[in-house]
Design an enzyme around this catalytic site. Structure first.
Site, short mmCIF file in Angstrom:
data_model
loop_
_atom_site.label_atom_id
_atom_site.label_comp_id
_atom_site.label_asym_id
_atom_site.label_seq_id
_atom_site.Cartn_x
_atom_site.Cartn_y
_atom_site.Cartn_z
N ASN A 94 38.30 30.17 55.13
CA ASN A 94 38.52 30.01 53.69
C ASN A 94 40.02 30.18 53.45
O ASN A 94 40.54 31.30 53.55
CB ASN A 94 37.71 31.07 52.93
N LYS A 119 41.68 29.88 50.75
CA LYS A 119 42.04 30.42 49.42
C LYS A 119 43.21 29.61 48.85
O LYS A 119 43.28 28.41 49.06
CB LYS A 119 42.33 31.93 49.53
N HIS A 171 32.33 33.24 45.56
CA HIS A 171 33.23 34.14 46.29
C HIS A 171 33.62 35.30 45.38
O HIS A 171 33.80 35.12 44.18
CB HIS A 171 34.47 33.39 46.77
N GLU A 216 36.30 36.75 44.82
CA GLU A 216 37.52 36.57 44.02
C GLU A 216 37.22 35.76 42.77
O GLU A 216 37.78 36.01 41.70
CB GLU A 216 38.62 35.92 44.89
N GLU A 226 29.95 39.26 52.21
CA GLU A 226 31.34 39.70 52.21
C GLU A 226 31.48 40.95 51.35
O GLU A 226 31.56 40.86 50.12
CB GLU A 226 32.25 38.59 51.65
N GLY A 246 40.48 41.20 53.01
CA GLY A 246 41.94 41.28 53.00
C GLY A 246 42.49 42.69 53.11
O GLY A 246 43.66 42.93 52.88
N SER A 288 37.99 40.75 56.68
CA SER A 288 38.91 41.21 57.72
C SER A 288 38.45 40.85 59.13
O SER A 288 38.64 41.62 60.08
CB SER A 288 39.17 42.72 57.60
P1 13P Z 1 39.93 38.05 54.95
O1 13P Z 1 39.39 37.49 56.24
O2 13P Z 1 41.37 37.70 54.71
O3 13P Z 1 39.60 39.48 54.79
O4 13P Z 1 39.13 37.28 53.77
C1 13P Z 1 37.76 37.20 53.82
C2 13P Z 1 37.30 36.24 52.80
O5 13P Z 1 37.38 36.50 51.62
C3 13P Z 1 36.76 34.96 53.26
O6 13P Z 1 36.12 34.28 52.22
#
Ligand code: 13P
Length: 252
Positions: A9, A11, A96, A98, A168, A174, A213
């Site tokens: 992803n 982002k 997601h 976010e 997740e 992150g 992560s």
């Molecule tokens: P990270 O792998 O950067 O922690 O992000 C995970 C994520 O949100 C994938 O959709």
């Protein structure tokens, strides 16, 4: 037998030129993944979808990061499932954390988006997960069950089999604070059991990914778990070299 799936992803990262460069650098690894029966996916921004699809190896699934639930109309800034299909996009990430946090994405809205994708025969990748506070209060399963029921309950068996679920935990995204392999397995197992209760005879085929992560040095441990079928990866999917390292870690 569920095939392993690694999805990056991206982002809000990469210009179209950068996406094209990634696509050309990953050709050999994509072939290797196909030989190893590992499925791959990348979710670039809307801006990069067309260029990435045209340049990426055919066996890479290309996902949008969001989709609207209507076909067309007065929805400024939105893109429909039919539009994604018209440029050969394979599916979309839905819900997601976010987007749940910053864009008021509710599980009920996610259900409408999943419906819209399935209507176009595209793959929904539905994300669920609890916040740090919910985790600390021991509410993980309660939160996830609500997200599953509101997002997925109305689907039929054959529809459910096409949906991918990603667990997740928000606190691990992150942050470098991974969920342990044991937590990932427990929650993914719980998700499979609850999907089975909601939609009988569907869950054995549903792929459930862990995200948060995930890196080249920890991905293999997650994939060894019985109910973890793959990973949804943010930061570590941005460079071809680390994406390739994860493919190799999965093949061992
Ligand atoms: P990270 O792998 O950067 O922690 O992000 C995970 C994520 O949100 C994938 O959709």
């Amino acid at each position: 037998m569920r095939r392993k799936l690694l999805v990056g992803n991206w982002k809000m990262n990469k210009t179209p030129d950068e996406a094209i460069a990634f696509a050309s650098e990953i050709q050999k690894e994509a072939k290797f993944a196909a030989d190893q029966k590992i499925d791959l996916g990348i979710a670039p921004t809307f801006l990069c979808l067309n260029d990435f699809r045209k340049n990426a190896p055919n066996n890479i699934l290309v996902f949008a990061q969001n989709v609207h639930y209507e076909d067309h109309g007065a929805f400024t800034g939105e893109v429909s499932a039919a539009m994604l299909k018209s440029i050969r996009i394979d599916g979309s990430i839905i819900g997601h954390s976010e987007r749940r946090t910053y864009d008021n994405e509710t599980s009920k809205k996610c259900a409408k988006k999943i419906r819209a994708l399935l209507k176009e025969n595209l793959i929904p990748l539905y994300c669920v997960g609890e916040t740090e506070q919910e985790f600390n209060e021991g509410k993980t399963k309660e939160v996830i069950l609500k997200q599953l029921k509101e997002g997925l309950e109305d689907f039929k068996k054959e529809e459910m089999k096409k949906i991918i679920i990603a667990y997740e935990p928000v606190w691990s995204i992150g942050t470098g604070k991974n969920a342990s392999e044991e937590i990932a397995e427990n929650v993914c197992k719980f998700i499979r059991e609850e999907v089975e209760k909601m939609i009988p005879e569907s869950s054995e085929e549903v792929r459930i990914l862990y995200g948060g992560s995930v890196k080249p040095n920890n991905i293999a441990g997650y994939l060894k778990q019985e109910n973890v079928d793959g990973a949804l990866v943010g930061g570590a999917s941005l460079t071809p070299s680390s994406f390739a390292e994860m493919i190799h870690a999965l093949s061992e």
